[in-house]
Design a protein around this motif. Sequence first.
Motif, PDB file in Angstrom:
ATOM      1  N   GLN A 114      -5.048  -0.001  -7.582  1.00 57.32           N
ATOM      2  CA  GLN A 114      -5.138   0.403  -6.186  1.00 57.32           C
ATOM      3  C   GLN A 114      -5.545  -0.770  -5.288  1.00 57.32           C
ATOM      4  OE1 GLN A 114      -4.111   3.263  -4.991  1.00 57.32           O
ATOM      5  NE2 GLN A 114      -3.553   3.881  -7.087  1.00 57.32           N
ATOM      6  N   LEU A 115      -6.416  -1.638  -5.797  1.00 58.93           N
ATOM      7  CA  LEU A 115      -6.800  -2.819  -5.013  1.00 58.93           C
ATOM      8  C   LEU A 115      -5.608  -3.744  -4.801  1.00 58.93           C
ATOM      9  CD1 LEU A 115     -10.275  -3.642  -6.597  1.00 58.93           C
ATOM     10  CD2 LEU A 115      -9.851  -2.809  -4.278  1.00 58.93           C
ATOM     11  N   MET A 116      -4.746  -3.846  -5.822  1.00 63.50           N
ATOM     12  CA  MET A 116      -3.545  -4.658  -5.666  1.00 63.50           C
ATOM     13  C   MET A 116      -2.601  -4.045  -4.635  1.00 63.50           C
ATOM     14  SD  MET A 116      -1.897  -7.349  -6.364  1.00 63.50           S
ATOM     15  CE  MET A 116      -2.852  -7.995  -7.737  1.00 63.50           C
ATOM     16  N   LEU A 117      -2.445  -2.712  -4.668  1.00 64.55           N
ATOM     17  CA  LEU A 117      -1.611  -2.053  -3.650  1.00 64.55           C
ATOM     18  C   LEU A 117      -2.190  -2.255  -2.259  1.00 64.55           C
ATOM     19  CD1 LEU A 117      -0.751   1.330  -5.416  1.00 64.55           C
ATOM     20  CD2 LEU A 117       0.797  -0.580  -4.975  1.00 64.55           C
ATOM     21  N   LEU A 118      -3.510  -2.159  -2.153  1.00 59.75           N
ATOM     22  CA  LEU A 118      -4.140  -2.364  -0.855  1.00 59.75           C
ATOM     23  C   LEU A 118      -3.924  -3.790  -0.363  1.00 59.75           C
ATOM     24  CD1 LEU A 118      -5.966  -1.293   1.403  1.00 59.75           C
ATOM     25  CD2 LEU A 118      -7.932  -2.042   0.050  1.00 59.75           C
ATOM     26  N   HIS A 119      -4.046  -4.749  -1.276  1.00 60.75           N
ATOM     27  CA  HIS A 119      -3.830  -6.151  -0.902  1.00 60.75           C
ATOM     28  C   HIS A 119      -2.393  -6.359  -0.432  1.00 60.75           C
ATOM     29  CE1 HIS A 119      -3.872 -10.537  -1.092  1.00 60.75           C
ATOM     30  NE2 HIS A 119      -2.790 -10.467  -1.850  1.00 60.75           N
ATOM     31  N   ASN A 120      -1.438  -5.788  -1.166  1.00 58.96           N
ATOM     32  CA  ASN A 120      -0.036  -5.961  -0.788  1.00 58.96           C
ATOM     33  C   ASN A 120       0.278  -5.276   0.532  1.00 58.96           C
ATOM     34  OD1 ASN A 120       0.447  -7.425  -3.097  1.00 58.96           O
ATOM     35  ND2 ASN A 120       1.178  -5.654  -4.271  1.00 58.96           N
ATOM     36  N   SER A 121      -0.328  -4.105   0.773  1.00 60.76           N
ATOM     37  CA  SER A 121      -0.063  -3.408   2.029  1.00 60.76           C
ATOM     38  C   SER A 121      -0.641  -4.171   3.222  1.00 60.76           C
ATOM     39  CB  SER A 121      -0.640  -1.993   1.978  1.00 60.76           C
ATOM     40  OG  SER A 121      -2.052  -2.036   1.852  1.00 60.76           O
ATOM     41  N   GLU A 122      -1.852  -4.718   3.023  1.00 55.44           N
ATOM     42  CA  GLU A 122      -2.437  -5.514   4.102  1.00 55.44           C
ATOM     43  C   GLU A 122      -1.632  -6.790   4.331  1.00 55.44           C
ATOM     44  OE1 GLU A 122      -6.397  -6.078   2.748  1.00 55.44           O
ATOM     45  OE2 GLU A 122      -7.121  -4.161   3.552  1.00 55.44           O
ATOM     46  N   ARG A 123      -1.153  -7.373   3.255  1.00 57.52           N
ATOM     47  CA  ARG A 123      -0.307  -8.559   3.387  1.00 57.52           C
ATOM     48  C   ARG A 123       1.001  -8.214   4.081  1.00 57.52           C
ATOM     49  NH1 ARG A 123      -0.258 -13.801   4.262  1.00 57.52           N
ATOM     50  NH2 ARG A 123       1.370 -14.922   3.118  1.00 57.52           N
ATOM     51  N   SER A 124       1.550  -7.014   3.767  1.00 63.11           N
ATOM     52  CA  SER A 124       2.783  -6.573   4.418  1.00 63.11           C
ATOM     53  C   SER A 124       2.574  -6.395   5.918  1.00 63.11           C
ATOM     54  CB  SER A 124       3.260  -5.262   3.782  1.00 63.11           C
ATOM     55  OG  SER A 124       4.386  -4.754   4.451  1.00 63.11           O
ATOM     56  N   ARG A 125       1.440  -5.832   6.292  1.00 65.12           N
ATOM     57  CA  ARG A 125       1.146  -5.687   7.725  1.00 65.12           C
ATOM     58  C   ARG A 125       1.072  -7.036   8.425  1.00 65.12           C
ATOM     59  NH1 ARG A 125      -3.247  -1.069   9.214  1.00 65.12           N
ATOM     60  NH2 ARG A 125      -1.963   0.752   8.709  1.00 65.12           N
ATOM     61  N   GLU A 126       0.391  -7.957   7.759  1.00 60.54           N
ATOM     62  CA  GLU A 126       0.260  -9.288   8.359  1.00 60.54           C
ATOM     63  C   GLU A 126       1.632  -9.940   8.542  1.00 60.54           C
ATOM     64  OE1 GLU A 126      -1.557 -13.683   7.204  1.00 60.54           O
ATOM     65  OE2 GLU A 126      -2.161 -11.905   6.070  1.00 60.54           O
ATOM     66  N   LEU A 127       2.484  -9.851   7.505  1.00 60.58           N
ATOM     67  CA  LEU A 127       3.813 -10.443   7.601  1.00 60.58           C
ATOM     68  C   LEU A 127       4.652  -9.727   8.669  1.00 60.58           C
ATOM     69  CD1 LEU A 127       4.610 -10.990   3.816  1.00 60.58           C
ATOM     70  CD2 LEU A 127       4.009 -12.735   5.503  1.00 60.58           C
ATOM     71  N   GLY A 128       4.500  -8.385   8.756  1.00 56.83           N
ATOM     72  CA  GLY A 128       5.232  -7.646   9.777  1.00 56.83           C
ATOM     73  C   GLY A 128       4.837  -8.063  11.180  1.00 56.83           C
ATOM     74  N   ASP A 129       3.539  -8.274  11.387  1.00 63.16           N
ATOM     75  CA  ASP A 129       3.074  -8.721  12.696  1.00 63.16           C
ATOM     76  C   ASP A 129       3.614 -10.107  13.035  1.00 63.16           C
ATOM     77  OD1 ASP A 129       1.682  -6.394  13.055  1.00 63.16           O
ATOM     78  OD2 ASP A 129      -0.219  -7.203  12.289  1.00 63.16           O
TER      79      ASP A 129
END
Length: 361
Positions: free
Chosen positions: A264-279
């Motif tokens: 779950q921590l890896m999914l959270l890291h990837n989702s936060e990274r995805s948000r950053e890349l999307g921005d």
Amino acid sequence: MSQSWKSLWKSECGKSIPIYRVLVPESVNQGVIRAWNARGYRYTAGAPSAIMLTGGMRRNFFRSSVLFKGGTGAGAAVTAGFAAPGGLALLSGFADAALTFGAFGGVTAVGTGVFAAVTGPKYLRDPKRLSRKNRRKVGQAQWITPVALGFLPGRKEGRDTDEQRLFHLAVTIARKIVRTRAWTHPILRDHVSRVDLDHAVASIGVRLTELVKLREEIESIRDAGTEKSVETYLSKLALAFTSMADRVLSMHEYYERLTELDQQLMLLHNSERSRELGDRVLDVLSRTAADDSADWQFRELRIDAESQSSVISGLVAELEQTADDFDDFDSRLAAAQETLDELEPTPSSAPSRQKDDRPSD
């Protein structure tokens, strides 16, 4: 707990040779622990590699120690080297030669004193330094080893015990725990669900060592007259061993919870990274193509981090319950230990040899 400790031992470490040396933290004081930590020694239960005791653990052999002791020792030797010929020359009536040697000796003595005044405080304040009292404490440190739990290597004369196998499993699980992402993640820092791993593993080892010694003493008095009493005592020891096995299985359950949290921590890291890349992509588009529809398109493509956060909160709550269950075995073990103390027979000086029941590879 659906899985037995023996099946878990076979799958985790049944084909590996037991190599470990686990410190009992209560056997040394915090001054020794701080010095060992400053030196970078890996002596904890979850150390990723084999832990071997070295003679250097009880000696002050590091840079500031070598400079201070080596420099002052060399200076004292040189000073003595000038003083001896000067004394002989004075006794022989060669006053000029005696003054010359004395002058050189005085210079080296002053130099040695200055050197000691500069390097001495650095050595005395060095966090790696063990005081004389602590050096004696290091000699009294208690270590849990395969030999202490009844293991002897070899094909013909070798033997193994269930206590050693169980502790080998506990050490293997501890090494896996410290390699999880969640173990060092800030989400578990100072959290109630994080157990004291060193204390937990060492307490298991201490109790298992007691069981091994007591069982050997009980077996040594077995004869026709004591057969019934011996079997009664051994059945009580089996109850205590079962309690320790339950503790190790609970430790493995704690590890499984950590691995779930890792995912779950890896999914959270990837989702936060995805948000950053999307921005960042949206920022590039706003400064180039000015596409008004890009904003909502990227919002649909992003991974939502809130769902992972809620799952992580639930897993941490489950970890708290698992840690509480793990600690609860201490009270059960204390009750079992009281029963054993009441039933402990008179020790004998001739321990019996245990048959090697280690399964073949």
